[in-house]
Enzyme design. Structure first.
Site, mmCIF file in Angstrom:
data_model
loop_
_atom_site.group_PDB
_atom_site.id
_atom_site.type_symbol
_atom_site.label_atom_id
_atom_site.label_comp_id
_atom_site.label_asym_id
_atom_site.label_seq_id
_atom_site.Cartn_x
_atom_site.Cartn_y
_atom_site.Cartn_z
ATOM 1 N N LYS A 1 -21.445 -3.360 9.257
ATOM 2 C CA LYS A 1 -21.073 -2.004 9.686
ATOM 3 C C LYS A 1 -22.095 -1.457 10.687
ATOM 4 C CE LYS A 1 -19.803 2.471 7.577
ATOM 5 N NZ LYS A 1 -19.633 3.202 6.304
ATOM 6 N N SER B 1 -15.265 5.319 5.452
ATOM 7 C CA SER B 1 -15.631 5.146 6.838
ATOM 8 C C SER B 1 -15.828 3.694 7.256
ATOM 9 C CB SER B 1 -16.918 5.923 7.118
ATOM 10 O OG SER B 1 -17.986 5.397 6.349
ATOM 11 N N SER C 1 -16.811 5.220 0.959
ATOM 12 C CA SER C 1 -16.558 4.511 2.220
ATOM 13 C C SER C 1 -16.458 2.991 2.149
ATOM 14 C CB SER C 1 -17.617 4.893 3.250
ATOM 15 O OG SER C 1 -17.252 6.118 3.826
HETATM 16 N N1 GLN Z 1 -15.170 10.404 3.223
HETATM 17 C C1 GLN Z 1 -16.438 10.759 2.681
HETATM 18 C C2 GLN Z 1 -17.190 11.634 3.650
HETATM 19 O O1 GLN Z 1 -16.678 11.895 4.672
HETATM 20 C C3 GLN Z 1 -17.219 9.524 2.330
HETATM 21 C C4 GLN Z 1 -17.925 8.916 3.467
HETATM 22 C C5 GLN Z 1 -18.770 7.747 3.078
HETATM 23 O O2 GLN Z 1 -18.716 7.272 1.950
HETATM 24 N N2 GLN Z 1 -19.592 7.325 4.022
HETATM 25 O O3 GLN Z 1 -18.282 12.052 3.404
#
Ligand code: GLN
Length: 456
Positions: A74, A149, A173
């Site tokens: 990532k 994400s 994410s």
């Molecule tokens: N969707 C969640 C956020 O926007 C989780 C994001 C993540 O786990 N990086 O914070």
């Protein structure tokens, strides 16, 4: 072929690691234009590494536990000589100048890094649509979001572009895109995997973990990723188990006698079609001799506000270094809407006069959520349920921020509590994958893996 079988095939010279890499490169060549899972490839370096491993094997030299497996990383995890942009214009020209601890672990064990995957900008999202480099398509449900994400990592796995991908999980994410793309994804116990070299979204919640096409890939990934790291002050000293131990056990051996909780409030917030698929997994558990218990969690409404308040404050603080002086651009000048919203909200909440009103209360709510979820886990081995309460939307559909946040209601709990949690494919609704989430007590990561292997 499962990842464990491939590893054996490489070690036994039935498959060369160069061929394994070439196969993936040709899939990437063919599909990445449309899917946009990878932002950057490191073909030459990867080929050199694969040849080196093949030579070692030909000479009968010892090779590492990841010998010849192909990894995708990532874009918020530092890898030397790759652009580590976190999918933001802020860092579009930032080259990783060192390897994160997890990358060192992979290289040491002879894993091959093929490239860097797409994500929501600074990991702040659930759809991978906020990437500066454009959205990633969902290979399992084309035209829909892959989740986020870590959407690029999940899409890379779902489209057969690598063996194991790394994601980061702050509020879901890793698990959310695993659910939407129909793959396996694992968020370890907080502190089990070093965060050194991860560009943080919210440091008290962030955890790096593996995604893969089968449970053996997750086990192999965890074995190499989990380590104590003096460079990360929150790193656990944990004599962790061998996650491959359960691999040859029968599903009955792994499940019989286990107590598995379902939580009524988790189902209440979830689409009924998704609940229907999860019920099939629960039936499987019962058939294998597991016991299902229904429990209650009264604080479901507190989870999203608590998570987002903490996320805003910690993200605001983490972004102060992107002031345009040392590297990159000034974040507020170039970032997208969601990142700016979090910076502004974080800055507001962080003001001395509001701290008691918002942040301190969020921390109190967090400890309440942690206590309650641990209470539920006290009498059982696992909690099972849906990973995401609704199906992925079509790419480009306009969602309000609160609608986007609603995707996270079932995943943020594990981050707030620091417990391990994972998602695996349970089935599909008209071809759209649905993930089963499994959660356990801190450092009971192996119990989750056992269930994944049994249900696979
Ligand atoms: N969707 C969640 C956020 O926007 C989780 C994001 C993540 O786990 N990086 O914070």
């Amino acid at each position: 072929m499962k990842v464990i079988e491939k590893l054996e095939a490489i070690k036994n010279k039935e498959l060369s690691s160069s061929d394994n890499l070439e196969n993936y490169l040709s899939v990437i060549e063919k599909k990445n234009k449309d899917i946009n899972a990878f932002l950057e490839l490191g073909e030459e370096k990867a080929k050199g590494k694969a040849e080196e491993i093949d030579k070692k094997i030909a000479n009968g030299d010892e090779v590492g536990s990841l010998a010849g497996l192909v990894f995708a990383i990532k874009a918020n995890i530092n890898v030397e000589d790759f652009i580590i942009s976190a999918a933001s214009k802020t860092l579009e020209n930032y080259y990783g100048s060192y390897n994160a601890t997890v990358i060192e672990n992979i290289i040491k064990e002879d894993g091959i890094i093929v490239g860097i995957t797409n994500m929501d900008e600074f990991a702040a999202g659930s759809s991978t649509e906020s990437s500066y480099y454009g959205p990633t398509d969902n290979p399992a449900a084309p035209g829909r979001i892959p989740g986020g994400s870590s959407g690029g990592s999940a899409a890379a796995i779902a489209s057969g572009m690598c063996d194991i991908a790394l994601g980061s999980d702050t509020g879901g994410s890793i698990r959310n895109p695993s659910s939407h793309c129909g793959v396996f994804g694992f968020k370890p116990t907080y502190g089990a995997v070093s965060r050194q070299g991860l560009l943080d979204l919210s440091m008290s919640l962030d955890q790096i973990g593996p995604l893969s096409g089968d449970a053996s890939g997750i086990a192999i990934g965890l074995n190499s990723l989990i380590s104590n790291d003096p460079k990360d002050s929150t790193s656990l000293k944990w004599d962790s188990p061998n996650f491959l131990d359960p691999i040859n056990k029968t599903p009955e051996e792994l499940i019989a006698g286990k107590k598995i909780a379902i939580v009524r409030e988790f189902n209440e917030v979830t689409d009924s079609k998704i609940n229907g698929i999860i019920d099939n997994s629960l039936d499987k558990i019962t058939d294998l001799g597991g016991e299902i218990l229904e429990l209650n969690f009264d604080y479901i409404d507190l989870c999203l506000p608590t998570y987002y308040l903490i996320n805003y404050v910690e993200f605001f603080s983490a972004t102060r270094k992107y002031d345009g002086r040392k590297y990159g651009s000034k974040i507020e000048d170039v970032c997208g809407e969601e990142v700016l919203r979090r910076i502004e909200m974080g800055s507001y909440i962080s003001q001395q006069e509001f701290s008691g009103k918002y942040y301190k209360r969020a921390l109190q709510a967090r400890s309440l959520i942690r206590t309650e979820i641990n209470k539920l886990l006290d009498g059982v081995d696992l909690i099972a349920g849906p990973t995401v309460p609704k199906l992925p939307h079509k790419i480009g559909e306009n969602l309000e921020p609160m609608e986007m946040y609603a995707y996270d209601v079932l995943t943020v709990i594990a981050n707030l509590a620091g417990i391990p949690a994972a998602s695996m494919k349970a089935g599909d609704v008209n071809g759209i994958p649905v993930g089963l989430q499994l959660q356990a007590k801190p450092q009971d990561d192996l119990k989750i893996l056992e269930a994944m292997i049994a249900l696979e």
